[in-house]
Design a protein around this motif. Sequence first.
Motif, PDB file in Angstrom:
ATOM      1  N   GLY A  42      -5.217  -1.122   4.423  1.00 42.28           N
ATOM      2  CA  GLY A  42      -3.916  -1.131   5.081  1.00 42.28           C
ATOM      3  C   GLY A  42      -3.795   0.096   5.948  1.00 42.28           C
ATOM      4  N   ALA A  43      -2.769   0.892   5.619  1.00 43.10           N
ATOM      5  CA  ALA A  43      -2.581   2.094   6.424  1.00 43.10           C
ATOM      6  C   ALA A  43      -3.204   3.312   5.770  1.00 43.10           C
ATOM      7  CB  ALA A  43      -1.101   2.339   6.643  1.00 43.10           C
ATOM      8  N   VAL A  44      -3.781   3.119   4.578  1.00 46.70           N
ATOM      9  CA  VAL A  44      -4.337   4.255   3.834  1.00 46.70           C
ATOM     10  C   VAL A  44      -5.797   4.409   4.218  1.00 46.70           C
ATOM     11  CG1 VAL A  44      -4.616   5.265   1.573  1.00 46.70           C
ATOM     12  CG2 VAL A  44      -2.819   3.577   1.964  1.00 46.70           C
ATOM     13  N   GLU A  45      -6.157   5.653   4.405  1.00 47.16           N
ATOM     14  CA  GLU A  45      -7.515   5.919   4.842  1.00 47.16           C
ATOM     15  C   GLU A  45      -8.131   7.022   4.013  1.00 47.16           C
ATOM     16  OE1 GLU A  45      -8.115   5.438   9.311  1.00 47.16           O
ATOM     17  OE2 GLU A  45      -8.841   7.470   8.928  1.00 47.16           O
ATOM     18  N   ALA A  46      -9.421   6.940   3.825  1.00 50.39           N
ATOM     19  CA  ALA A  46     -10.132   8.042   3.159  1.00 50.39           C
ATOM     20  C   ALA A  46     -11.453   8.230   3.860  1.00 50.39           C
ATOM     21  CB  ALA A  46     -10.367   7.710   1.685  1.00 50.39           C
ATOM     22  N   ALA A  47     -11.936   9.461   3.838  1.00 55.89           N
ATOM     23  CA  ALA A  47     -13.184   9.731   4.555  1.00 55.89           C
ATOM     24  C   ALA A  47     -14.093  10.614   3.721  1.00 55.89           C
ATOM     25  CB  ALA A  47     -12.883  10.418   5.896  1.00 55.89           C
ATOM     26  N   THR A  48     -15.362  10.489   3.984  1.00 56.10           N
ATOM     27  CA  THR A  48     -16.345  11.370   3.393  1.00 56.10           C
ATOM     28  C   THR A  48     -17.498  11.452   4.381  1.00 56.10           C
ATOM     29  OG1 THR A  48     -17.741  11.793   1.484  1.00 56.10           O
ATOM     30  CG2 THR A  48     -17.500   9.515   2.158  1.00 56.10           C
ATOM     31  N   ALA A  49     -18.514  12.189   3.987  1.00 58.92           N
ATOM     32  CA  ALA A  49     -19.659  12.268   4.890  1.00 58.92           C
ATOM     33  C   ALA A  49     -20.935  12.025   4.122  1.00 58.92           C
ATOM     34  CB  ALA A  49     -19.707  13.634   5.566  1.00 58.92           C
ATOM     35  N   LEU A  50     -21.860  11.486   4.832  1.00 57.94           N
ATOM     36  CA  LEU A  50     -23.152  11.159   4.237  1.00 57.94           C
ATOM     37  C   LEU A  50     -24.201  11.725   5.178  1.00 57.94           C
ATOM     38  CD1 LEU A  50     -25.314   9.327   2.773  1.00 57.94           C
ATOM     39  CD2 LEU A  50     -24.413   7.459   4.116  1.00 57.94           C
ATOM     40  N   THR A  51     -25.186  12.370   4.615  1.00 59.79           N
ATOM     41  CA  THR A  51     -26.202  12.969   5.481  1.00 59.79           C
ATOM     42  C   THR A  51     -27.511  12.223   5.357  1.00 59.79           C
ATOM     43  OG1 THR A  51     -25.180  15.105   5.090  1.00 59.79           O
ATOM     44  CG2 THR A  51     -27.348  15.122   6.100  1.00 59.79           C
ATOM     45  N   TYR A  52     -27.944  11.690   6.468  1.00 56.79           N
ATOM     46  CA  TYR A  52     -29.284  11.128   6.498  1.00 56.79           C
ATOM     47  C   TYR A  52     -30.212  12.252   6.906  1.00 56.79           C
ATOM     48  CZ  TYR A  52     -28.623   6.174   5.674  1.00 56.79           C
ATOM     49  OH  TYR A  52     -28.364   4.967   5.100  1.00 56.79           O
ATOM     50  N   LEU A  53     -31.186  12.513   6.048  1.00 60.88           N
ATOM     51  CA  LEU A  53     -32.077  13.631   6.309  1.00 60.88           C
ATOM     52  C   LEU A  53     -32.986  13.318   7.476  1.00 60.88           C
ATOM     53  CD1 LEU A  53     -33.096  14.555   2.687  1.00 60.88           C
ATOM     54  CD2 LEU A  53     -31.509  15.756   4.184  1.00 60.88           C
ATOM     55  N   ASP A  54     -33.039  14.282   8.364  1.00 59.09           N
ATOM     56  CA  ASP A  54     -33.962  14.153   9.474  1.00 59.09           C
ATOM     57  C   ASP A  54     -35.322  14.627   9.006  1.00 59.09           C
ATOM     58  OD1 ASP A  54     -33.379  15.108  12.933  1.00 59.09           O
ATOM     59  OD2 ASP A  54     -34.093  13.274  11.988  1.00 59.09           O
ATOM     60  N   ASN A  55     -36.306  13.962   9.393  1.00 61.82           N
ATOM     61  CA  ASN A  55     -37.625  14.495   9.075  1.00 61.82           C
ATOM     62  C   ASN A  55     -37.934  15.626  10.030  1.00 61.82           C
ATOM     63  OD1 ASN A  55     -38.088  12.743   7.053  1.00 61.82           O
ATOM     64  ND2 ASN A  55     -39.451  11.401   8.186  1.00 61.82           N
ATOM     65  N   ASP A 100       0.813  -1.200   0.000  1.00 64.24           N
ATOM     66  CA  ASP A 100       0.000   0.000   0.000  1.00 64.24           C
ATOM     67  C   ASP A 100       0.858   1.267   0.000  1.00 64.24           C
ATOM     68  OD1 ASP A 100      -0.761   0.423   3.539  1.00 64.24           O
ATOM     69  OD2 ASP A 100       1.063  -0.175   2.499  1.00 64.24           O
ATOM     70  N   SER A 101       2.188   1.114  -0.161  1.00 57.75           N
ATOM     71  CA  SER A 101       2.999   2.327  -0.116  1.00 57.75           C
ATOM     72  C   SER A 101       2.688   3.188  -1.336  1.00 57.75           C
ATOM     73  CB  SER A 101       4.484   1.962  -0.106  1.00 57.75           C
ATOM     74  OG  SER A 101       4.752   1.096  -1.193  1.00 57.75           O
ATOM     75  N   GLY A 102       2.273   4.369  -1.073  1.00 58.73           N
ATOM     76  CA  GLY A 102       1.973   5.278  -2.166  1.00 58.73           C
ATOM     77  C   GLY A 102       0.592   5.094  -2.749  1.00 58.73           C
ATOM     78  N   ALA A 103      -0.132   4.114  -2.243  1.00 59.26           N
ATOM     79  CA  ALA A 103      -1.478   3.918  -2.783  1.00 59.26           C
ATOM     80  C   ALA A 103      -2.372   5.063  -2.336  1.00 59.26           C
ATOM     81  CB  ALA A 103      -2.048   2.586  -2.304  1.00 59.26           C
ATOM     82  N   SER A 104      -3.327   5.356  -3.201  1.00 61.16           N
ATOM     83  CA  SER A 104      -4.273   6.413  -2.814  1.00 61.16           C
ATOM     84  C   SER A 104      -5.677   5.838  -2.824  1.00 61.16           C
ATOM     85  CB  SER A 104      -4.173   7.602  -3.782  1.00 61.16           C
ATOM     86  OG  SER A 104      -4.718   7.219  -5.030  1.00 61.16           O
ATOM     87  N   LEU A 105      -6.440   6.293  -1.894  1.00 62.36           N
ATOM     88  CA  LEU A 105      -7.788   5.775  -1.710  1.00 62.36           C
ATOM     89  C   LEU A 105      -8.743   6.942  -1.698  1.00 62.36           C
ATOM     90  CD1 LEU A 105      -9.495   3.240  -1.043  1.00 62.36           C
ATOM     91  CD2 LEU A 105      -9.054   3.692   1.350  1.00 62.36           C
ATOM     92  N   ARG A 106      -9.851   6.754  -2.377  1.00 63.98           N
ATOM     93  CA  ARG A 106     -10.886   7.787  -2.344  1.00 63.98           C
ATOM     94  C   ARG A 106     -12.204   7.075  -2.093  1.00 63.98           C
ATOM     95  NH1 ARG A 106     -14.201  10.485  -6.038  1.00 63.98           N
ATOM     96  NH2 ARG A 106     -13.574   9.028  -7.682  1.00 63.98           N
ATOM     97  N   VAL A 107     -12.970   7.656  -1.215  1.00 57.23           N
ATOM     98  CA  VAL A 107     -14.273   7.020  -0.934  1.00 57.23           C
ATOM     99  C   VAL A 107     -15.385   7.997  -1.278  1.00 57.23           C
ATOM    100  CG1 VAL A 107     -14.342   7.784   1.501  1.00 57.23           C
ATOM    101  CG2 VAL A 107     -15.615   5.754   0.809  1.00 57.23           C
ATOM    102  N   ALA A 108     -16.447   7.468  -1.848  1.00 56.43           N
ATOM    103  CA  ALA A 108     -17.569   8.323  -2.250  1.00 56.43           C
ATOM    104  C   ALA A 108     -18.871   7.734  -1.720  1.00 56.43           C
ATOM    105  CB  ALA A 108     -17.627   8.429  -3.773  1.00 56.43           C
ATOM    106  N   ALA A 109     -19.741   8.633  -1.340  1.00 59.87           N
ATOM    107  CA  ALA A 109     -21.064   8.227  -0.877  1.00 59.87           C
ATOM    108  C   ALA A 109     -22.061   9.247  -1.375  1.00 59.87           C
ATOM    109  CB  ALA A 109     -21.084   8.176   0.657  1.00 59.87           C
ATOM    110  N   PRO A 110     -23.306   8.860  -1.546  1.00 53.76           N
ATOM    111  CA  PRO A 110     -24.292   9.870  -1.960  1.00 53.76           C
ATOM    112  C   PRO A 110     -24.366  10.984  -0.927  1.00 53.76           C
ATOM    113  CG  PRO A 110     -25.361   7.811  -1.357  1.00 53.76           C
ATOM    114  CD  PRO A 110     -23.915   7.549  -1.360  1.00 53.76           C
TER     115      PRO A 110
END
Lengths: 442, 361
Positions: free
Chosen positions: B228-241, B144-154
């Motif tokens: 591995g040691a690579v991490e990616a983050a995003t946010a997802l919003t669950y709409l509150d009624n 994972d050296s140099g690997a890049s990770l991207r995470v996507a969510a609606p």
Amino acid sequence: MRTAILAPKAETLERLAFPVSRSGKGYYLLVLALLAVVGWGFYAYVVQLRYGLLATGLTDGVMWGVYIINFIFFLGIAMAGTVISAVLRLTHAGWRTPITRMAEVVTVSALSIGALMPLIDLGRPDRVWHILVHGRFQSAILWDIIVITTYLVGSLIYLYLPLIPDFAMARDRLNFQPASLRKKVFTLLAVGWRNTEYQRHRLEKAINVMAVAIIPMAALTHTVASFIFSWMLRPGWNSTIYGVYFVVGAIFSGIATILIVMAVVRRVYRLERYITEKHFRYLSYLLLTALSFYLYLVATEFLTIGYKLELEEKELLTLLFLGNAAPWFWFFILAGFVLPVALLVFRRGHTIRRIVTAAISINLAMWAARLVIVVPTLQVSPMTEEIILYTPTWVEWSVTAGSFAGFVLVFAVVARLVPILPVWELAEETAAAHAEKEVTRA
Amino acid sequence: MMKKFAIAFVSALALLVALGLAVTAQQEVPAPYAGLANPFAWDDAGVQQAGKKVYQQSCAGCHGLNGASLAASNFSEPAYADGLEAHPDLAYWILSEGRMDRGMPPYKSSLSEEQRWQALTYIWSLGRQAPPPPPGSQTPAVPDSGASLRVAAPKEARPGQAVSLAAYLRDAEGKAITGATVRFFARTSFFTQGLMELGDAETDETGTALLKVVLREAGEVPVVARYGAVEAATALTYLDNERPFYETEVGIRMPGLGADIFVGPVVTEGLGEMGSAPGSILRLPAGTATWLLLLVLGVLFIWGTYFFVAYQVLHISVAGETGGARTRSFPYALLAAVALAGLLLALKLLAGPYSQFHLFS
């Protein structure tokens, strides 16, 4: 003006008023045995306190089990006193007098033990004071608390009132040391009864008012207890006739209980002269009437449910007639209706034995009936398609045994403290009967 | 007499013991589960794969991805797999009927027979694996050296809706990494803050790993993906009624004396029907006239009757007074007790929450 109504020998009076056999060993052995069972039940409850309701077979599905069955059962027994003392009194059934006292004691004992059962059912008994502070009156449980408290106090008052002259008799006739505790207590509770016309008038008024008041209280108690079930949209419970159903069921099991208690007390205290076969026969007629009424209600319930047969009710009826609740249901039908009718209608054999056997059978059947009411409905899961199983653990059975022993213990202790026969009332009845005879003769 | 009591006591005791024994013998596998065996071979990899899907969806939430989350039933222990081979009917029974006293729900309605055996086969495989290395020190299959990770969510989702989380894994040169296992987490607070495992997915030829989840959160949910040691983050919003999910329209609007009194929770004020009274089973009309007063009157009437009766007892004691004034103490005590209890019960009705009189609240 009559002052002394009954002036028999002091020994007879003492035997009537406090018919404890001088050889108290049997009594103490009984109390010891009962205390042992109560102690075991208490130990089981401590286990439940330690491990929580995990120690029971209760789940989120079947959340009411053996404890609530016992609750309704004891409440049902408590109807005995009201029927015998109040209803029969107001209808001037003079034959009931010897058994009124023990009926009222049964009511008080059953109510005090029964009122404990919902507390035992609580997973967090330390929060029970929340009901008093935060209780919402929209809850049937709060109604239940108010009504049961009221009924218990009313029963205690109604037990106490005819005891006033009996305590006075004990105060005057029995030979106590002047400063003994018993004499002091009797003096205190006899509230200065001297059998004057004025006092008798007041007492009659008080008893009559209580007799009228206690009957709707008893009906209300069982009706409100039924509301805990019928105010919910569960199969089998979602019924409009639950109030009457529970009241009549209570009368049924109440009369059966008083028959058993009568037989026991009669034998133990050797009161064959006062509690005769006539009492058993007359009560058995009442029992048959209550049986018919209860059978009618049970039939109506199941016919109505069975005819419409909504989906959840179908699950319930399958469970009751053919599933794992079937043994209890058919036992209830056989032991509650078939056997008692056979015993009571076909009058072969020893009367009292027949009737008391029927009464025992009915009481066992009514416990099964309460189980059939409480548990199968909860077994039909409202969300999934499954039937939730319920197996009571030793903790629940032990607490049940302890509660029954507690009931008998309270009765035994109270029966030791107060005259088991209502001496004054008996004397009044005898005097009234004599007076009537004089009038008709003249 | 003594003998009779002794017999009664001993038989009562024996009955109690028998009852106790009867209810404690509850461990055997009942029919129709007794004697059932796994229709699949325990080491069938295809079955294990299918079972893994079932497991991750239905079991991982409590038992953990490796089956080691609950100490009472640690699937990663070889001994557990031995137990499965020896008593498959016991495991199948517990899986199907549940064990409510231990918090295990029944699955016979939500999983088919095939699915249940598949899950059990996978669980067996968990016990036959080498224990996983502690997280964080995991050496990935592909460096994972140099690997890049991207995470996507609606961006948004509605509560209860399934969402697809996508993770894109590229190595140092920007080429897609295939066949790598990416783990997905959501940051949750449940008595404490932490990363909740959602599941893991393998990257395909384009280096994309897809995971479908139904989150049980509301509001903004941080989603994290790890390789591995690579991490990616995003946010997802669950709409509150903003509104409650449903409006209750229970009860009958009865006319009452006085102005409407609002007693519901503050957020429901202004919602129209629901705002005027709590959606309770026994709905109150507004104003002072309320059927609660009938109940209070009933209670006071009955306790008033008791008071009247206790008053008669007082009269009896007064009339009987011949020197000893102590005869009055009990009637007075009785009167006081009855008055107190009656007033307390009536007050209980009046002062309770939602009783509309706002006494003490």
